[in-house]
Design an enzyme around this catalytic site. Structure first.
Site, short mmCIF file in Angstrom:
data_model
loop_
_atom_site.label_atom_id
_atom_site.label_comp_id
_atom_site.label_asym_id
_atom_site.label_seq_id
_atom_site.Cartn_x
_atom_site.Cartn_y
_atom_site.Cartn_z
CB CYS A 112 -1.10 -0.12 1.26
SG CYS A 112 -1.93 -1.46 1.32
CG HIS A 249 -3.11 3.03 1.91
ND1 HIS A 249 -4.04 2.51 0.90
CD2 HIS A 249 -3.39 1.76 2.86
CE1 HIS A 249 -4.29 1.17 1.04
NE2 HIS A 249 -3.85 0.85 2.48
CG ASN A 279 -6.89 -1.50 1.41
OD1 ASN A 279 -6.13 -0.98 0.64
ND2 ASN A 279 -6.17 -1.75 2.68
N1 ACO Z 1 -18.21 -8.90 9.84
C1 ACO Z 1 -18.44 -9.37 10.83
N2 ACO Z 1 -17.95 -9.61 12.03
C2 ACO Z 1 -16.52 -9.58 11.42
C3 ACO Z 1 -16.02 -9.42 10.44
C4 ACO Z 1 -16.74 -9.13 9.42
N3 ACO Z 1 -16.24 -8.71 8.24
N4 ACO Z 1 -14.56 -9.54 10.76
C5 ACO Z 1 -14.28 -9.95 11.80
N5 ACO Z 1 -15.58 -9.73 12.42
C6 ACO Z 1 -15.64 -10.24 14.01
C7 ACO Z 1 -14.41 -10.93 14.68
O1 ACO Z 1 -14.58 -12.35 14.45
C8 ACO Z 1 -14.39 -10.41 16.07
O2 ACO Z 1 -15.54 -11.30 16.74
P1 ACO Z 1 -15.60 -11.70 18.21
O3 ACO Z 1 -15.49 -10.37 18.85
O4 ACO Z 1 -16.76 -12.41 18.45
O5 ACO Z 1 -14.28 -12.46 18.41
C9 ACO Z 1 -15.04 -8.76 16.06
O6 ACO Z 1 -15.59 -8.79 14.86
C10 ACO Z 1 -14.01 -7.94 16.39
O7 ACO Z 1 -13.04 -8.26 15.23
P2 ACO Z 1 -11.67 -7.41 15.41
O8 ACO Z 1 -10.59 -8.00 14.34
O9 ACO Z 1 -11.40 -7.07 16.80
O10 ACO Z 1 -12.30 -6.20 14.65
P3 ACO Z 1 -11.34 -4.63 14.61
O11 ACO Z 1 -12.21 -3.64 15.34
O12 ACO Z 1 -9.97 -4.64 14.79
O13 ACO Z 1 -11.66 -4.37 13.14
C11 ACO Z 1 -10.35 -4.27 10.96
C12 ACO Z 1 -11.07 -5.16 11.96
C13 ACO Z 1 -11.39 -3.72 10.35
C14 ACO Z 1 -9.43 -5.25 9.99
C15 ACO Z 1 -9.38 -3.48 11.90
O14 ACO Z 1 -8.42 -4.02 12.51
C16 ACO Z 1 -8.39 -2.66 10.63
O15 ACO Z 1 -8.72 -2.07 10.01
N6 ACO Z 1 -7.07 -2.99 10.62
C17 ACO Z 1 -6.01 -2.41 9.87
C18 ACO Z 1 -6.10 -3.25 8.39
C19 ACO Z 1 -5.31 -2.51 7.35
O16 ACO Z 1 -5.08 -1.15 7.59
N7 ACO Z 1 -4.88 -3.20 6.61
C20 ACO Z 1 -4.54 -2.41 5.58
C21 ACO Z 1 -2.93 -2.81 5.25
S1 ACO Z 1 -3.24 -3.03 3.65
C22 ACO Z 1 -2.18 -3.40 2.73
O17 ACO Z 1 -0.86 -3.28 2.91
C23 ACO Z 1 -2.45 -4.59 1.83
#
Ligand code: ACO
Length: 322
Positions: A112, A249, A279
């Site tokens: 990214c 990004h 993304n």
């Molecule tokens: N729909 C519903 N529930 C979901 C989903 C979904 N799509 N995905 C995960 N959950 C659930 C999980 O299972 C978890 O359930 P639990 O509490 O029963 O265990 C709950 O939601 C919370 O999950 P978390 O992973 O803790 O959610 P979080 O608030 O951290 O959000 C996310 C996840 C959106 C991925 C966040 O961590 C994020 O944006 N991180 C940064 C990612 C990023 O920037 N990536 C880009 C780099 S890209 C690159 O270089 C290619």
């Protein structure tokens, strides 16, 4: 020549739109969860265009927006983590299709952060070789790398491409930059791993899908992106308040809000289009830049902080006087 300047911008996305409601029909997820946690409402998903097809559309747009002739392009760089092939490079395919015979072409892989890395690299090569024109593109078809049964990654990404045409300039445009790599954290985000197979009879060649420690990447981004922007400002010898637009990004709208808060800058200075595209990795900054310039929101002389972060792990901020 003193520096290089952006003389055209463009972007291309696949026509097919997949909404959060569409995804909730195939995954245990909901529009409410995705919007609240990421800001994403829909994404464009390719049905038949590969990365080079989107990148070629961008290159043609860039040429149509300028007086630069195709045969005068010296360099084409494509930043991508989803090339059509290991070889030939996506940039070489684009070169063949637009017939930019003189251009030196290759892809770079910095996930990214790739678009910012590519602009920095293209500028250096132009200055070293006294090249006049370069096309820099960020292009991804991430949908081909996704595991569509994994709700923790499938909802986050989209396909698209964007780019800039750089030309020689006698004024300074890149005021400062800060590029950084954190290889010891690389295993927090892996995609497209290709195993060595000792047993040739297994004939195993499949690339692995995305695996990501979302919370760790979130922490990394909200901690390191403000530092990267501050370092680039210090290298540029400008104050944060002099920046008119922060184009980050587009990984998560919560990351953007957090970065704005940490830098004590109004959110209105931050471009956001993650709701429409998700993304798009190396393409995201390029699409955002092209959209904002198309809307005439950035005027000549204004200052942009273009800031990428992601796989590697990497960060990259460029301070550009438009
Ligand atoms: N729909 C519903 N529930 C979901 C989903 C979904 N799509 N995905 C995960 N959950 C659930 C999980 O299972 C978890 O359930 P639990 O509490 O029963 O265990 C709950 O939601 C919370 O999950 P978390 O992973 O803790 O959610 P979080 O608030 O951290 O959000 C996310 C996840 C959106 C991925 C966040 O961590 C994020 O944006 N991180 C940064 C990612 C990023 O920037 N990536 C880009 C780099 S890209 C690159 O270089 C290619």
């Amino acid at each position: 020549m003193k520096d290089v300047k952006i003389i055209a911008t463009g972007f291309a996305v696949p026509e097919h739109v997949v909404t959060n409601d569409d995804l909730s029909k195939i995954l245990d997820t909901s529009d409410e969860w995705i919007v609240k946690r990421t800001g994403i409402k829909r994404r464009h998903i390719s049905q038949n265009e590969n990365t080079s097809d989107l990148a070629t559309r961008v290159a043609k747009t860039l040429l149509s927006q300028s007086n630069v002739r195709t045969q005068d392009i010296d360099l084409i760089v494509v930043a991508t983590m989803t090339p059509d092939n290991m070889t030939p490079a996506t940039a070489a395919i684009v070169q063949g299709r637009i017939a930019a015979e003189k251009a030196v072409c290759f892809d770079i892989s910095a996930a990214c952060s790739g678009f910012s890395y590519a602009i920095s690299l293209a500028r250096s090569m132009m200055l070293t070789n006294n090249w006049r024109h370069a096309i820099v593109i960020g292009a991804e078809v991430l949908s081909k790398l996704l595991d569509w049964t994994d709700r923790s990654t499938a909802v986050l990404f989209g396909d698209g491409a964007g780019g800039v045409l750089l030309s020689q300039s006698n004024a300074t445009h890149l005021l400062g930059q800060s590029l950084k790599t954190y290889g010891n954290k690389g295993d927090q985000l892996i995609a497209g791993h290709l195993d060595v197979s000792y047993d040739i009879l297994k004939n195993k060649k499949k690339l692995s899908a995305f695996t990501m420690n979302g919370q760790e990447i979130y922490r990394f981004a909200t901690h390191e992106v403000p530092r990267s922007i501050l370092k680039a400002c210090s290298n540029a010898q400008i104050e944060l308040d002099q920046i008119n637009y922060f184009l980050l990004h587009q990984a998560n709208s919560r990351i953007i809000t957090q970065v704005a808060k940490k830098l004590n800058q109004p959110l209105s200075k931050f471009g956001v289009n993650i709701d429409e595209y998700g993304n798009t990795a190396a393409a995201s900054e390029a699409i955002l830049l092209a959209e904002i310039i198309q809307k005439n929101r950035i005027k000549p002389g204004e200052i942009i902080a273009l800031s990428g972060f992601g796989g590697g792990l990497t960060t990259a901020t460029l301070i550009i006087k438009y």
